[in-house]
Write an enzyme that holds these catalytic residues in place. Structure first.
Site, PDB file in Angstrom:
ATOM      1  N   ASP A  41       0.849  -1.202   0.000  1.00  0.00           N
ATOM      2  CA  ASP A  41       0.000   0.000   0.000  1.00  0.00           C
ATOM      3  C   ASP A  41       0.885   1.254   0.000  1.00  0.00           C
ATOM      4  O   ASP A  41       2.046   1.214  -0.420  1.00  0.00           O
ATOM      5  CB  ASP A  41      -0.961  -0.073   1.207  1.00  0.00           C
ATOM      6  CG  ASP A  41      -2.251   0.707   0.997  1.00  0.00           C
ATOM      7  OD1 ASP A  41      -2.222   1.948   1.122  1.00  0.00           O
ATOM      8  OD2 ASP A  41      -3.288   0.093   0.704  1.00  0.00           O
ATOM      9  N   ASP A  42       0.366   2.350   0.458  1.00  0.00           N
ATOM     10  CA  ASP A  42       1.040   3.662   0.420  1.00  0.00           C
ATOM     11  C   ASP A  42       2.429   3.588   1.085  1.00  0.00           C
ATOM     12  O   ASP A  42       2.676   2.740   1.941  1.00  0.00           O
ATOM     13  CB  ASP A  42       0.156   4.675   1.166  1.00  0.00           C
ATOM     14  CG  ASP A  42       0.424   6.114   0.726  1.00  0.00           C
ATOM     15  OD1 ASP A  42       1.419   6.356   0.044  1.00  0.00           O
ATOM     16  OD2 ASP A  42      -0.392   6.984   1.081  1.00  0.00           O
ATOM     17  N   CYS A  90      -1.996   9.609  -0.318  1.00  0.00           N
ATOM     18  CA  CYS A  90      -2.606  10.132   0.914  1.00  0.00           C
ATOM     19  C   CYS A  90      -1.560  10.455   1.972  1.00  0.00           C
ATOM     20  O   CYS A  90      -1.818  11.238   2.876  1.00  0.00           O
ATOM     21  CB  CYS A  90      -3.640   9.148   1.444  1.00  0.00           C
ATOM     22  SG  CYS A  90      -5.016   8.950   0.285  1.00  0.00           S
ATOM     23  N   LYS A 116      -3.724  -0.842  -6.670  1.00  0.00           N
ATOM     24  CA  LYS A 116      -4.697  -0.110  -5.855  1.00  0.00           C
ATOM     25  C   LYS A 116      -4.476   1.368  -6.135  1.00  0.00           C
ATOM     26  O   LYS A 116      -3.369   1.882  -5.952  1.00  0.00           O
ATOM     27  CB  LYS A 116      -4.497  -0.422  -4.371  1.00  0.00           C
ATOM     28  CG  LYS A 116      -5.381   0.432  -3.471  1.00  0.00           C
ATOM     29  CD  LYS A 116      -5.306  -0.019  -2.029  1.00  0.00           C
ATOM     30  CE  LYS A 116      -6.010   0.966  -1.107  1.00  0.00           C
ATOM     31  NZ  LYS A 116      -5.952   0.530   0.307  1.00  0.00           N
ATOM     32  N   ASP A 118      -5.606   5.133  -5.401  1.00  0.00           N
ATOM     33  CA  ASP A 118      -6.267   5.944  -4.373  1.00  0.00           C
ATOM     34  C   ASP A 118      -6.661   7.319  -4.929  1.00  0.00           C
ATOM     35  O   ASP A 118      -6.437   7.614  -6.109  1.00  0.00           O
ATOM     36  CB  ASP A 118      -5.309   6.064  -3.171  1.00  0.00           C
ATOM     37  CG  ASP A 118      -6.033   6.165  -1.843  1.00  0.00           C
ATOM     38  OD1 ASP A 118      -7.212   6.540  -1.822  1.00  0.00           O
ATOM     39  OD2 ASP A 118      -5.387   5.886  -0.806  1.00  0.00           O
ATOM     40  N   TRP A 153     -13.266   5.668  -2.279  1.00  0.00           N
ATOM     41  CA  TRP A 153     -13.999   5.739  -0.998  1.00  0.00           C
ATOM     42  C   TRP A 153     -15.518   5.819  -1.184  1.00  0.00           C
ATOM     43  O   TRP A 153     -16.240   6.174  -0.240  1.00  0.00           O
ATOM     44  CB  TRP A 153     -13.521   6.918  -0.139  1.00  0.00           C
ATOM     45  CG  TRP A 153     -12.036   7.138  -0.128  1.00  0.00           C
ATOM     46  CD1 TRP A 153     -11.084   6.188   0.156  1.00  0.00           C
ATOM     47  CD2 TRP A 153     -11.319   8.352  -0.407  1.00  0.00           C
ATOM     48  NE1 TRP A 153      -9.837   6.744   0.074  1.00  0.00           N
ATOM     49  CE2 TRP A 153      -9.945   8.071  -0.263  1.00  0.00           C
ATOM     50  CE3 TRP A 153     -11.724   9.644  -0.739  1.00  0.00           C
ATOM     51  CZ2 TRP A 153      -8.951   9.036  -0.455  1.00  0.00           C
ATOM     52  CZ3 TRP A 153     -10.743  10.606  -0.939  1.00  0.00           C
ATOM     53  CH2 TRP A 153      -9.386  10.304  -0.804  1.00  0.00           C
ATOM     54  N   ARG A 171     -13.863   0.709  -4.044  1.00  0.00           N
ATOM     55  CA  ARG A 171     -14.274   0.925  -2.659  1.00  0.00           C
ATOM     56  C   ARG A 171     -15.649   1.602  -2.634  1.00  0.00           C
ATOM     57  O   ARG A 171     -15.894   2.558  -3.372  1.00  0.00           O
ATOM     58  CB  ARG A 171     -13.234   1.771  -1.941  1.00  0.00           C
ATOM     59  CG  ARG A 171     -11.985   0.967  -1.538  1.00  0.00           C
ATOM     60  CD  ARG A 171     -12.136   0.396  -0.155  1.00  0.00           C
ATOM     61  NE  ARG A 171     -12.284   1.499   0.770  1.00  0.00           N
ATOM     62  CZ  ARG A 171     -11.253   2.196   1.271  1.00  0.00           C
ATOM     63  NH1 ARG A 171     -10.017   1.860   0.985  1.00  0.00           N
ATOM     64  NH2 ARG A 171     -11.461   3.205   2.089  1.00  0.00           N
ATOM     65  N   ASP A 175     -12.574   4.366   4.929  1.00  0.00           N
ATOM     66  CA  ASP A 175     -11.665   3.360   5.493  1.00  0.00           C
ATOM     67  C   ASP A 175     -12.282   2.642   6.694  1.00  0.00           C
ATOM     68  O   ASP A 175     -12.799   3.274   7.624  1.00  0.00           O
ATOM     69  CB  ASP A 175     -10.363   4.022   5.960  1.00  0.00           C
ATOM     70  CG  ASP A 175      -9.528   4.529   4.801  1.00  0.00           C
ATOM     71  OD1 ASP A 175     -10.088   4.830   3.730  1.00  0.00           O
ATOM     72  OD2 ASP A 175      -8.300   4.646   4.983  1.00  0.00           O
TER      73      ASP A 175
END
Ligand code: GAL
Length: 378
Positions: A41-42, A90, A116, A118, A153, A171, A175
């Site tokens: 991830d990030d 993010c 993924k 974002d 989101w 999504r 979160d």
């Protein structure tokens, strides 16, 4: 199905964590159960792009991403990375908006199987559909199949356009944190908040093979010491109880949701391993029809949800919202179970116990727990 670094280690992620997660998926038997993707991830990227605008790994990934992908592939697993449809991720690292083609080519060359993507950073005045379509087009143009996981989101109803921009999942919600419910001023949503939200958005019609609603990654195994709990402005006081964890997993399986484990697999408890590997629940999650379960009844004390299955039966979940143990009842005619049979075979997916009924269903459920049965017309 797979594992993602964010909930477990958040922005502290290292190459060693990813290797350990890949090894642990094999050692715990979770790869055999179906968990296949290992996603970074990030925070994997360096503070600056290179002179051509390409992403570079940070010093926490000294061997680079192609070598890490090889390590994951050598274990029979698939490799995923993260970026964002904005100027920055993010956590403030460089991201992809405006450089979609360049970055898609990098990902393909490194052996990435899953992206993924974002929604943070400056959007340069472009709306979500345009930004996500640009990356969908870039991924479609490279010589590698890459799962495109949209992380927007749920803000612009991505279930209405996620497929059209090349997305394989999107999504639906904010979160998920390792809590039952969050306070309004806290970061994220708890398990029960997501159940409410999934009922409210009513997005099941958009969901199915090739394009999936994603209510976020699993928090099973996590507590206040987990990466995301420490990183985000949320107060986690205790681990989820066993009942809360069963409810979490039961709903994610009933929704046919992506199942991305988000805990440190090197210290997984027996309870959590058995929960995550429960074959009866995973069969419901992975059912060929890929239907998302929907609510049949929701009231202040209880909820009944059901989901049609490929064998002509259905899964039915009974969730207790009240403070005391209670019996929750329904009848096949009030669920997605096909009507008209004289008898139905029922299997309790937690215990394996089986019985038959002429149509009435009753389960005794502890507070915050969920009973889930598989019902097959005979
Ligand atoms: C959020 C996203 C999380 C995680 C985080 C990383 O936007 O919803 O799942 O990826 O960013 O900074």
């Amino acid at each position: 199905m797979g594992w993602n670094s964010w909930n477990a280690v958040s922005c502290e992620v290292t190459e060693a964590d990813i290797r350990a997660a890949a090894d642990a998926l094999v050692d715990t038997g979770l790869r055999e159960a179906g968990y296949e993707y290992v996603v970074v991830d990030d925070c994997w990227m360096a503070d600056e792009l290179d002179s051509k605008g390409r992403l570079q790994p940070s010093t926490a990934f000294p061997d680079g991403m192609a070598a890490l992908a090889d390590y994951v592939h050598d274990r029979g697993l698939q490799f995923g990375l993260y970026s964002a449809a904005g100027s920055h991720t993010c956590q403030g690292y460089p991201a992809t908006l405006g450089r979609e083609q360049l970055h898609a080519e990098q990902f393909a060359a490194w052996g990435v199987d899953y992206l993924k993507y974002d929604n943070c950073g400056d959007h340069h005045g472009r709306d979500a559909i345009a930004r996500y379509a640009a990356m969908g087009d870039a991924l479609a143009g490279v010589d590698r199949d890459i799962i495109y996981s949209i992380c927007e989101w749920g803000e612009n109803r991505p279930w209405q356009w996620g497929r059209n921009v090349g997305g394989h999942c999107w999504r639906t919600t904010d979160d998920l944190v390792a809590k039952w419910r969050t306070d309004p001023d806290e970061f994220g949503l708890g398990i029960a908040d997501v159940i409410d939200r999934m009922a409210a958005i009513n997005a099941a019609a958009s969901h199915g093979p090739g394009g999936w609603n994603d209510p976020d990654m699993l928090q099973i195994g996590n507590d206040h010491e987990s990466g995301q709990s420490k990183h985000e402005p949320v107060t986690v006081h205790r681990p989820l109880t066993e009942a809360e964890r069963r409810t979490h997993f039961a709903f994610w399986c009933l929704w046919a949701a992506p199942l991305m484990i988000g805990t440190d697999l090197t210290s997984l408890s027996t309870f959590d391993r058995e929960l995550l590997a429960n074959e009866r629940l995973l069969a419901i999650n992975q059912d060929r029809l890929g239907i998302q379960g929907t609510p049949d009844e929701r009231n202040e004390n209880s909820e009944v949800w059901s989901k049609r299955l490929a064998d002509g039966g259905a899964a039915v979940a009974f969730h207790n919202r009240a403070g005391a143990k209670r019996e929750i009842t329904t009848h096949v005619v009030d669920t997605d179970i096909p009507e008209g049979a004289d008898r139905y075979q029922v299997c309790d997916c937690w215990t394996g116990n089986e019985w038959t009924t002429n149509g009435s269903l009753a389960m005794t459920v502890r507070p915050r727990d969920t009973a889930i049965v598989r019902v097959t017309p005979q």
